[in-house]
Design a protein around this motif. Structure first.
Motif: not given
Ligand code: DC
Length: 223
Positions: A193-207
């Motif tokens: 419930g307290d997790a932050i969603l991180l969608d890596t689809t548009p992100l590079s590995f470094e990002e």
């Protein structure tokens, strides 16, 4: 001590990102999927169907799993032997997914995971880290990406290792496994419930790496 929990489906970039974050922050990267994969390999070696709950549960009495960290690399020992990349095949992905739905297997691996996090500052990846293993983690991240993006990454990873696989098969198996992992009765793969969603689809590995480090820094927890 800092404890970073990363959950999410296969191929979202959890393990490669977590490994890089651990190296940059000087903390331990714990790959919990490797533990389920090791149980899967053991079950296969015993000639047991991974969906046969009773026989898998019985077989656990003959299994000892220990984990060690050498130069930042995790080694999982099955009855004293490290099987290396033998746990990384697509077949072992399916075995791991099947055995991970068995309550006795989850109970068997629970304390090992908790103990590692008691001893070290960790970034731990899996499916139930924020919900079950580290409910008090300093930061919980649910890392995801589109199914096609995840299958493409997994496909590239397997090809780089010289595996002879088809993208369509990787995508189909990934969807199957996601479905099993998210719909099982025990500790289903879902965001705390307290997790932050991180969608890596548009992100590079470094990002992606930078995004996780930024979230970890925000907590103010000391390494
Ligand atoms: O992260 P991975 O692909 O190596 O994980 C293999 C399987 O193990 C995955 O399909 C689900 C299971 N797993 C789990 O149930 N809980 C975890 N903490 C990690 C993995």
């Amino acid at each position: 001590m800092i404890r970073i929990a990363i959950d999410g489906p296969g191929g979202a970039g959890k393990s490669s990102v977590a490994r890089a974050v651990a190296a940059k922050m000087g903390i331990v990267y714990v790959d919990t999927g490797a533990l389920y994969r090791t149980v899967g390999l053991y079950v296969k070696q015993c000639g047991i169907e991974p969906t046969d709950r009773e026989r898998v549960a019985e077989a656990l009495s003959g299994l000892t799993i220990t984990v060690a960290y050498e130069n930042g690399t995790q080694h999982v020992y099955m009855n004293g032997k490290d099987h290396g990349d033998a746990i990384r095949t697509p077949e072992m992905s399916m075995y791991a997914s099947a055995v991970s739905a068995i309550p006795a297997v989850r109970a068997f691996l629970l304390e090992t995971q908790k103990e590692i996090a008691r001893q070290n500052s960790v970034i731990m990846d899996g499916r139930d880290i924020g919900t079950v293993i580290l409910p008090d983690a300093d930061v919980k991240i649910f890392m995801t990406a589109s199914a096609e993006c995840r299958a493409r990454r997994r496909y590239d990873e397997l090809c780089a290792k010289g595996a002879d696989v088809r993208y369509e098969d990787v995508l189909r198996e990934m969807n199957e496994r996601d479905h099993n992992d998210a719909n099982r009765e025990i500790a289903p793969a879902k965001a705390a419930g307290d997790a932050i969603l991180l969608d890596t689809t548009p992100l590079s590995f470094e990002e992606s790496v930078d995004a996780v480090i930024a979230l970890a820094m925000q907590t103010g927890a000391e390494v």
